[in-house]
Design an enzyme around this catalytic site. Structure first.
Site, short mmCIF file in Angstrom:
data_model
loop_
_atom_site.label_atom_id
_atom_site.label_comp_id
_atom_site.label_asym_id
_atom_site.label_seq_id
_atom_site.Cartn_x
_atom_site.Cartn_y
_atom_site.Cartn_z
N ILE A 13 -2.27 -4.42 2.77
CA ILE A 13 -1.20 -3.66 2.12
C ILE A 13 -0.27 -3.04 3.18
O ILE A 13 0.95 -3.06 3.04
CB ILE A 13 -1.83 -2.56 1.23
CG1 ILE A 13 -2.55 -3.22 0.03
CG2 ILE A 13 -0.80 -1.55 0.77
CD1 ILE A 13 -3.46 -2.28 -0.76
N ASP B 46 -6.79 4.92 16.88
CA ASP B 46 -7.77 5.20 15.83
C ASP B 46 -7.30 6.48 15.15
O ASP B 46 -7.36 7.56 15.74
CB ASP B 46 -9.16 5.40 16.45
CG ASP B 46 -10.22 5.64 15.39
OD1 ASP B 46 -9.87 6.02 14.25
OD2 ASP B 46 -11.41 5.47 15.71
N ASN C 103 -1.65 4.66 5.49
CA ASN C 103 -2.26 3.60 4.68
C ASN C 103 -3.72 3.34 5.03
O ASN C 103 -4.45 2.76 4.24
CB ASN C 103 -1.42 2.32 4.87
CG ASN C 103 -2.14 1.07 4.47
OD1 ASN C 103 -2.32 0.80 3.28
ND2 ASN C 103 -2.61 0.29 5.46
N SER D 49 -3.31 6.16 -1.71
CA SER D 49 -4.47 6.65 -2.44
C SER D 49 -5.12 5.45 -3.13
O SER D 49 -5.22 4.37 -2.54
CB SER D 49 -3.96 7.72 -3.41
OG SER D 49 -4.94 8.12 -4.30
N TYR E 6 -15.55 7.52 -1.98
CA TYR E 6 -14.21 6.93 -1.88
C TYR E 6 -13.28 7.56 -2.91
O TYR E 6 -12.17 7.99 -2.59
CB TYR E 6 -14.32 5.41 -2.10
CG TYR E 6 -13.01 4.66 -2.11
CD1 TYR E 6 -12.34 4.37 -0.93
CD2 TYR E 6 -12.43 4.23 -3.31
CE1 TYR E 6 -11.14 3.67 -0.94
CE2 TYR E 6 -11.24 3.54 -3.33
CZ TYR E 6 -10.60 3.25 -2.15
OH TYR E 6 -9.41 2.57 -2.16
N LYS F 200 -9.96 9.85 -2.11
CA LYS F 200 -8.61 9.49 -2.58
C LYS F 200 -8.04 10.57 -3.49
O LYS F 200 -6.84 10.83 -3.47
CB LYS F 200 -8.65 8.13 -3.28
CG LYS F 200 -8.97 6.96 -2.34
CD LYS F 200 -7.96 6.79 -1.23
CE LYS F 200 -8.04 5.42 -0.56
NZ LYS F 200 -7.11 5.30 0.57
N THR G 214 -6.48 -8.19 -0.91
CA THR G 214 -6.18 -8.35 0.52
C THR G 214 -7.33 -9.12 1.18
O THR G 214 -8.37 -9.36 0.55
CB THR G 214 -6.03 -6.97 1.18
OG1 THR G 214 -7.24 -6.23 0.94
CG2 THR G 214 -4.87 -6.19 0.60
N1 LIG Z 1 -7.00 -3.58 -1.57
C1 LIG Z 1 -7.28 -2.86 -2.65
O1 LIG Z 1 -7.78 -3.33 -3.70
C2 LIG Z 1 -6.96 -1.37 -2.64
C3 LIG Z 1 -6.97 -0.68 -3.85
C4 LIG Z 1 -6.69 0.68 -3.86
C5 LIG Z 1 -6.39 1.33 -2.67
N2 LIG Z 1 -6.39 0.63 -1.51
C6 LIG Z 1 -6.08 1.36 -0.27
O2 LIG Z 1 -5.02 0.70 0.40
C7 LIG Z 1 -5.17 0.86 1.81
C8 LIG Z 1 -5.13 -0.50 2.50
O3 LIG Z 1 -6.10 -1.32 1.94
P1 LIG Z 1 -6.24 -2.86 2.41
O4 LIG Z 1 -7.04 -3.54 1.38
O5 LIG Z 1 -4.88 -3.38 2.76
O6 LIG Z 1 -7.09 -2.67 3.74
P2 LIG Z 1 -7.37 -3.72 4.92
O7 LIG Z 1 -8.78 -3.50 5.32
O8 LIG Z 1 -6.94 -5.10 4.52
O9 LIG Z 1 -6.39 -3.24 6.08
C9 LIG Z 1 -6.59 -1.99 6.68
C10 LIG Z 1 -6.06 -2.04 8.12
O10 LIG Z 1 -6.33 -0.76 8.69
C11 LIG Z 1 -6.86 -0.94 9.98
N3 LIG Z 1 -7.73 0.22 10.29
C12 LIG Z 1 -8.97 0.48 9.80
N4 LIG Z 1 -9.44 1.62 10.31
C13 LIG Z 1 -8.47 2.12 11.13
C14 LIG Z 1 -8.37 3.28 11.93
N5 LIG Z 1 -9.37 4.16 12.00
N6 LIG Z 1 -7.24 3.47 12.65
C15 LIG Z 1 -6.21 2.57 12.59
N7 LIG Z 1 -6.26 1.44 11.84
C16 LIG Z 1 -7.37 1.22 11.11
C17 LIG Z 1 -7.65 -2.23 9.91
O11 LIG Z 1 -7.81 -2.82 11.21
C18 LIG Z 1 -6.77 -3.08 8.99
O12 LIG Z 1 -5.83 -3.85 9.70
C19 LIG Z 1 -6.47 1.63 2.01
O13 LIG Z 1 -6.20 3.01 2.12
C20 LIG Z 1 -7.24 1.36 0.72
O14 LIG Z 1 -8.18 2.37 0.42
C21 LIG Z 1 -6.67 -0.70 -1.46
#
Ligand SMILES: NC(=O)c1ccc[n+]([C@@H]2O[C@H](COP(=O)([O-])OP(=O)(O)OC[C@H]3O[C@@H](n4cnc5c(N)ncnc54)[C@H](O)[C@@H]3O)[C@@H](O)[C@H]2O)c1
Length: 266
Positions: A18, A63, A90, A145, A159, A163, A194
């Site tokens: 995302i 980080d 994010n 969130s 989680y 959020k 994703t």
């Molecule tokens: N994918 C879903 O279904 C979904 C649904 C609701 C909410 N979300 C939220 O959307 C956001 C992104 O989700 P996603 O599925 O794209 O995640 P993802 O795991 O595909 O990507 C997350 C990215 O963050 C990086 N990352 C992880 N920890 C880190 C840190 N400590 N410092 C810096 N970078 C860091 C990872 O390397 C990765 O590239 C998250 O907050 C997740 O909770 C996702």
């Protein structure tokens, strides 16, 4: 109608999923983008997505759970791209979030989930708010969130709580920073396939989730990019302090049981 030319964005966790789509769409709308990720290779891929749109991209790996690293990240973004207008927090844990019945929650898992979702977001917000106040030209902070913040998060209690904490943080920040022209919003995605989340679900589960959604489709990562562009733009200039559900209508079913053991919500 949306032109963010001349603006600079910072997106955390923008090396994949995302976050990368949000960075790509902000660049498409005209922003130069500082791309944060924990993983340097991923950050480089996020930068490539930005430069492919003809905008400047800058990797600011860090980080975001570490306070000093967060302050350096914001400083590096401003030093490299000249200013800050839009910050998108994010980073979070979703596909790889530990799942368990509530009574079996382990302290270590609780801490890691709260750290990566809530603590990291607060740390980023503080550093970004400070920078935007110093710049004194307003700005927008978007916190990612989840739909799970709005209903019981079965097997994902920590989680969901983290959020929901982000939604509350957003309200407090919007109230305090509004007089400085800083808008603060939460984006709450529904299940979004994703690279991290897709392997958690089998095809049957995906089909059942889709069938349960009023729109009979899941949210696509790029749709969250489009939403971020809208919220960051003047078209949304009277909106602050809200969480915006982008969940294909999942909220309408409110309490959704976990569909199979080990399956995640969103
Ligand atoms: N994918 C879903 O279904 C979904 C649904 C609701 C909410 N979300 C939220 O959307 C956001 C992104 O989700 P996603 O599925 O794209 O995640 P993802 O795991 O595909 O990507 C997350 C990215 O963050 C990086 N990352 C992880 N920890 C880190 C840190 N400590 N410092 C810096 N970078 C860091 C990872 O390397 C990765 O590239 C998250 O907050 C997740 O909770 C996702």
């Amino acid at each position: 109608m949306i032109d963010l030319s001349g603006k600079v964005a910072l997106v955390t966790g923008a090396g994949a999923g995302i976050g990368r789509e949000i960075a790509r769409w902000l660049a498409r709308a005209g922003c130069d983008v500082a791309v944060n990720d924990l993983d340097g290779d991923r950050a480089a891929r996020g930068v490539a997505a930005v430069t492919a749109e003809g905008r400047r991209g800058l990797a600011v790996p860090a980080d975001v759970r570490a306070p000093g690293a967060v302050e350096s990240m914001v400083a590096a973004a401003i030093a490299g791209l000249g200013r800050l207008d839009v910050a998108v927090n994010n980073v979070g844990l979703m596909g790889d979030a530990p799942q368990s019945d509530f009574a079996d929650l382990e302290a270590e898992d609780i801490r890691s989930v709260i750290d990566r979702n809530l603590v990291a977001t607060i740390l980023c917000c503080v550093a970004e708010a400070k920078a935007l106040k110093e710049q004194a030209e307003g700005g927008v902070i978007l916190n990612v969130s989840s739909g799970e913040s709005t209903r019981p998060a079965l097997r994902l209690a920590a989680y969901g709580a983290a959020k929901a904490g982000i939604n509350h943080l957003t309200q407090t920040m919007a109230t305090e920073l509004g007089p400085d022209g800083i808008r603060v919003l939460s984006i709450a995605p529904g299940t979004t396939l994703t690279e991290t989340v897709r392997p958690v679900f089998d095809d049957e589960h995906v089909a059942r989730v889709v069938e349960s959604l009023p729109l009979r489709r899941m949210t696509e990562p790029e749709e969250l990019g489009r939403l971020a562009v809208f919220l960051a733009s003047d078209l949304a200039r009277c909106i602050t302090g809200q969480f915006i559900l982008a969940d294909a209508g999942a909220w309408l079913s409110r309490t959704r049981p976990p569909i199979s053991p080990g399956s995640a919500g969103a």
